[in-house]
Design a protein around this motif. Structure first.
Motif, PDB file in Angstrom:
ATOM      1  N   ILE A   1     -16.512 -18.954 -28.877  1.00 24.62           N
ATOM      2  CA  ILE A   1     -16.236 -17.708 -30.136  1.00 24.62           C
ATOM      3  C   ILE A   1     -15.618 -16.932 -29.740  1.00 24.62           C
ATOM      4  O   ILE A   1     -16.131 -16.298 -28.161  1.00 24.62           O
ATOM      5  CB  ILE A   1     -17.850 -18.041 -30.426  1.00 24.62           C
ATOM      6  CG1 ILE A   1     -17.968 -16.807 -31.950  1.00 24.62           C
ATOM      7  CG2 ILE A   1     -18.761 -17.539 -29.513  1.00 24.62           C
ATOM      8  CD1 ILE A   1     -19.529 -17.033 -32.873  1.00 24.62           C
TER       9      ILE A   1
ATOM     10  N   LYS B   1     -20.948  -9.134 -30.372  1.00 31.99           N
ATOM     11  CA  LYS B   1     -22.657  -9.169 -29.550  1.00 31.99           C
ATOM     12  C   LYS B   1     -23.774 -10.197 -30.780  1.00 31.99           C
ATOM     13  O   LYS B   1     -23.744 -11.180 -30.451  1.00 31.99           O
ATOM     14  CB  LYS B   1     -22.027  -7.930 -29.236  1.00 31.99           C
ATOM     15  CG  LYS B   1     -24.026  -8.809 -27.731  1.00 31.99           C
ATOM     16  CD  LYS B   1     -24.366  -7.152 -27.230  1.00 31.99           C
ATOM     17  CE  LYS B   1     -22.876  -7.269 -26.166  1.00 31.99           C
ATOM     18  NZ  LYS B   1     -23.398  -7.368 -25.294  1.00 31.99           N
TER      19      LYS B   1
ATOM     20  N   LYS C   1     -22.830 -11.792 -33.903  1.00 33.02           N
ATOM     21  CA  LYS C   1     -21.958 -13.014 -33.952  1.00 33.02           C
ATOM     22  C   LYS C   1     -22.430 -13.767 -32.952  1.00 33.02           C
ATOM     23  O   LYS C   1     -22.749 -15.100 -33.051  1.00 33.02           O
ATOM     24  CB  LYS C   1     -20.723 -12.781 -34.524  1.00 33.02           C
ATOM     25  CG  LYS C   1     -19.611 -14.409 -34.850  1.00 33.02           C
ATOM     26  CD  LYS C   1     -18.397 -13.450 -35.207  1.00 33.02           C
ATOM     27  CE  LYS C   1     -17.553 -15.140 -34.851  1.00 33.02           C
ATOM     28  NZ  LYS C   1     -16.227 -14.725 -35.719  1.00 33.02           N
ATOM     29  N   THR C   2     -21.843 -13.814 -31.490  1.00 34.81           N
ATOM     30  CA  THR C   2     -21.972 -14.893 -30.748  1.00 34.81           C
ATOM     31  C   THR C   2     -23.391 -15.228 -30.278  1.00 34.81           C
ATOM     32  O   THR C   2     -24.144 -16.123 -30.427  1.00 34.81           O
ATOM     33  CB  THR C   2     -21.582 -14.118 -29.658  1.00 34.81           C
ATOM     34  OG1 THR C   2     -20.066 -13.762 -29.907  1.00 34.81           O
ATOM     35  CG2 THR C   2     -21.482 -14.884 -28.193  1.00 34.81           C
ATOM     36  N   SER C   3     -24.549 -14.052 -30.447  1.00 37.81           N
ATOM     37  CA  SER C   3     -25.741 -14.237 -30.286  1.00 37.81           C
ATOM     38  C   SER C   3     -26.860 -14.540 -31.787  1.00 37.81           C
ATOM     39  O   SER C   3     -27.637 -15.821 -31.474  1.00 37.81           O
ATOM     40  CB  SER C   3     -26.797 -12.724 -30.660  1.00 37.81           C
ATOM     41  OG  SER C   3     -26.058 -12.064 -29.530  1.00 37.81           O
TER      42      SER C   3
ATOM     43  N   ARG D   1     -15.766  -6.343 -28.523  1.00 41.98           N
ATOM     44  CA  ARG D   1     -16.070  -8.124 -28.780  1.00 41.98           C
ATOM     45  C   ARG D   1     -16.180  -8.780 -27.621  1.00 41.98           C
ATOM     46  O   ARG D   1     -15.694  -7.860 -26.497  1.00 41.98           O
ATOM     47  CB  ARG D   1     -14.677  -8.433 -29.304  1.00 41.98           C
ATOM     48  CG  ARG D   1     -14.023  -8.166 -30.889  1.00 41.98           C
ATOM     49  CD  ARG D   1     -15.201  -8.517 -31.743  1.00 41.98           C
ATOM     50  NE  ARG D   1     -14.140  -8.099 -33.104  1.00 41.98           N
ATOM     51  CZ  ARG D   1     -14.627  -7.654 -34.195  1.00 41.98           C
ATOM     52  NH1 ARG D   1     -15.576  -6.098 -33.391  1.00 41.98           N
ATOM     53  NH2 ARG D   1     -14.164  -7.036 -35.181  1.00 41.98           N
ATOM     54  N   GLU D   2     -16.912  -9.704 -27.443  1.00 42.04           N
ATOM     55  CA  GLU D   2     -17.238 -10.405 -26.533  1.00 42.04           C
ATOM     56  C   GLU D   2     -16.742 -12.148 -26.224  1.00 42.04           C
ATOM     57  O   GLU D   2     -16.407 -12.781 -27.933  1.00 42.04           O
ATOM     58  CB  GLU D   2     -17.798 -10.612 -26.091  1.00 42.04           C
ATOM     59  CG  GLU D   2     -19.424 -11.090 -27.174  1.00 42.04           C
ATOM     60  CD  GLU D   2     -20.641 -11.057 -26.383  1.00 42.04           C
ATOM     61  OE1 GLU D   2     -20.967 -10.009 -25.536  1.00 42.04           O
ATOM     62  OE2 GLU D   2     -21.763 -11.755 -26.819  1.00 42.04           O
TER      63      GLU D   2
ATOM     64  N   ALA E   1     -15.544 -20.359 -34.914  1.00 39.55           N
ATOM     65  CA  ALA E   1     -15.732 -20.670 -33.808  1.00 39.55           C
ATOM     66  C   ALA E   1     -14.933 -21.895 -33.274  1.00 39.55           C
ATOM     67  O   ALA E   1     -14.430 -22.587 -34.331  1.00 39.55           O
ATOM     68  CB  ALA E   1     -17.297 -20.822 -32.753  1.00 39.55           C
TER      69      ALA E   1
ATOM     70  N   ALA F   1     -17.215 -16.473 -25.455  1.00 39.29           N
ATOM     71  CA  ALA F   1     -18.389 -17.269 -25.121  1.00 39.29           C
ATOM     72  C   ALA F   1     -17.702 -18.544 -25.248  1.00 39.29           C
ATOM     73  O   ALA F   1     -17.340 -18.562 -26.061  1.00 39.29           O
ATOM     74  CB  ALA F   1     -19.567 -16.694 -25.933  1.00 39.29           C
TER      75      ALA F   1
ATOM     76  N   SER G   1     -19.975 -24.441 -36.327  1.00 39.84           N
ATOM     77  CA  SER G   1     -18.864 -23.613 -35.700  1.00 39.84           C
ATOM     78  C   SER G   1     -17.702 -22.595 -36.408  1.00 39.84           C
ATOM     79  O   SER G   1     -17.961 -21.904 -36.303  1.00 39.84           O
ATOM     80  CB  SER G   1     -18.332 -24.750 -34.786  1.00 39.84           C
ATOM     81  OG  SER G   1     -19.213 -24.803 -33.839  1.00 39.84           O
TER      82      SER G   1
ATOM     83  N   LYS H   1     -19.969 -16.124 -20.740  1.00 36.92           N
ATOM     84  CA  LYS H   1     -19.721 -15.042 -21.498  1.00 36.92           C
ATOM     85  C   LYS H   1     -18.602 -13.962 -21.021  1.00 36.92           C
ATOM     86  O   LYS H   1     -19.136 -13.724 -19.950  1.00 36.92           O
ATOM     87  CB  LYS H   1     -20.831 -14.048 -22.301  1.00 36.92           C
ATOM     88  CG  LYS H   1     -21.250 -15.208 -23.163  1.00 36.92           C
ATOM     89  CD  LYS H   1     -22.907 -14.633 -23.719  1.00 36.92           C
ATOM     90  CE  LYS H   1     -22.701 -13.544 -24.423  1.00 36.92           C
ATOM     91  NZ  LYS H   1     -23.983 -12.621 -25.237  1.00 36.92           N
TER      92      LYS H   1
END
Length: 188
Positions: free
Chosen positions: A134, A138, A140-142, A93-94, A120, A96, A115, A158
């Protein structure tokens, strides 16, 4: 029997446990630099064990390169354990923060709806901007960033990738964490 290595480069994730001493992150990063490997993502933080830090590094490499860098990392004195995390057997996970232009109510409402779809959170609101937080993989974030670009992204912050193995397996398994294996490191 000689092992065949895949020459195709892909993203690999390394989990590294180190003693929490000044300069340890720099020492690990320098190893990658000396070997000519570019770090795509690096995250460092405390663990459940006092005095031990976990570093998660993502690099673009082939199978031979990742095996070599993992072996080199394990030789560093402050390193306690190194594990190459399999993408399918780990959670990655990440996080951002995305500051988006939202000049009017309609734009703000649309950003809020997007969102919500991505689960998010809106964590800051002003008359002209919204800041979205969020947490996810990766992709999902992108995807959210791609949709928010239409409104005008003012700034993005991020983290790198955080990763942990699924199920019962841990970084402590199959590693030289026991004192008798680290004897040579502790004698110096």
């Amino acid at each position: 029997m000689k092992r065949e290595f895949d020459k195709e480069k892909k993203l690999y994730t390394l989990a590294i446990l180190v003693r929490d001493i000044p300069g340890v992150l720099s020492q690990v990063a320098r190893l990658f630099s000396r070997k000519g490997y570019n770090i795509e993502s690096i995250v460092s933080g405390e663990t459940d064990k006092p005095g031990v830090t976990r570093i998660t590094i993502v690099i673009l490499a082939d199978e031979l390169m990742i095996d070599q860098i993992a072996a080199q990392c394990s030789k560093l004195i402050p390193v306690l354990a190194v594990k190459i995390l399999d993408e399918g057997a780990s959670i990655q996970r990440e996080f951002a923060l995305i500051k988006v232009a939202a000049a009017d109510r309609a734009a703000r409402d649309e950003v809020v709806q997007m969102s919500n779809i991505f689960r998010a959170n809106i964590i800051d609101v002003s008359r002209e901007t919204l800041t979205v937080a969020i947490f996810g993989d990766k992709q999902k974030t992108s995807a959210l960033i791609g949709l928010l670009e239409d409104f005008g992204i003012l700034e993005i912050a991020k983290t790198g990738t955080l990763a942990i193995e699924r199920g019962r397996s841990t970084i402590y398994d199959d590693n030289k964490l026991k004192e008798e294996y680290n004897y040579g490191k502790n004698v110096l």
